[in-house]
Design a protein around this motif. Structure first.
Motif, short mmCIF file in Angstrom:
data_model
loop_
_atom_site.label_atom_id
_atom_site.label_comp_id
_atom_site.label_asym_id
_atom_site.label_seq_id
_atom_site.Cartn_x
_atom_site.Cartn_y
_atom_site.Cartn_z
N PHE A 166 -0.94 -18.66 3.12
CA PHE A 166 0.11 -19.45 3.76
C PHE A 166 1.20 -18.51 4.30
CE2 PHE A 166 -1.81 -22.18 0.55
CZ PHE A 166 -2.08 -23.34 1.28
N PRO A 167 0.88 -17.72 5.32
CA PRO A 167 1.84 -16.71 5.80
C PRO A 167 3.13 -17.30 6.37
CG PRO A 167 -0.04 -16.87 7.28
CD PRO A 167 -0.37 -17.72 6.08
N SER A 168 3.14 -18.58 6.72
CA SER A 168 4.36 -19.17 7.27
C SER A 168 5.38 -19.53 6.19
CB SER A 168 4.03 -20.43 8.09
OG SER A 168 3.49 -21.43 7.25
N LEU A 169 4.94 -19.55 4.92
CA LEU A 169 5.88 -19.86 3.85
C LEU A 169 6.83 -18.69 3.61
CD1 LEU A 169 3.68 -21.73 1.21
CD2 LEU A 169 5.13 -22.69 3.02
N GLU A 170 8.07 -19.03 3.33
CA GLU A 170 9.08 -18.02 3.05
C GLU A 170 9.18 -17.79 1.55
OE1 GLU A 170 13.88 -17.37 3.69
OE2 GLU A 170 12.86 -18.98 4.76
N GLN A 171 9.28 -16.53 1.16
CA GLN A 171 9.43 -16.18 -0.26
C GLN A 171 10.92 -16.09 -0.58
OE1 GLN A 171 7.29 -12.53 -0.85
NE2 GLN A 171 5.57 -13.26 0.35
#
Length: 123
Positions: free
Chosen positions: A31-36
């Motif tokens: 899920f590369p669009s999720l922000e950490q």
């Protein structure tokens, strides 16, 4: 995963640290669009400013907190995976495998269910 590096460095047991890093990296890659983000000393993944899932270490397990709506929706699958649960989180013991298919479904559920959400938590 730079956001969580300091947090994972504080996990003394190298096997536990590796497992936590693997879970965070899997989410980052899937899920590369999720922000950490780190909030309340807990690693979290967010989408357009809304909470998707938090994953925290404990002495005997990793705690996965996807909010109560996701917990209700996936209660049976979480039980079938043999994870202990409360109304707001489920626990994967350090010696248990991570059911990545289930984790993916939970994250996708929250992304879809909260696509129009304008607050951090569900109301």
């Amino acid at each position: 995963m730079k956001v969580f590096e300091e947090y994972t460095a504080g996990i003394d047991n190298p096997d536990h640290r590796s497992k936590a890093e693997d879970v965070y990296a899997w989410i980052e890659n899937r899920f590369p669009s999720l922000e950490q983000q780190m909030k309340w000393n807990t690693p979290m993944f967010t989408d357009h400013g809304t909470f998707i899932i938090g994953i925290d270490k404990a002495k005997h397990h990793l705690s996965f907190a996807p909010e109560e709506a996701a917990m209700k929706h996936f209660a049976e699958a979480i039980e079938e995976a043999d994870y202990s649960a409360t109304k707001g989180l489920f626990r994967i013991k350090w010696n248990q495998p991570v059911d990545y298919d289930l984790l993916e479904k939970i994250i996708q559920f929250n992304i879809q269910e909260k696509s129009d959400c304008t607050t951090f938590w569900r109301k």
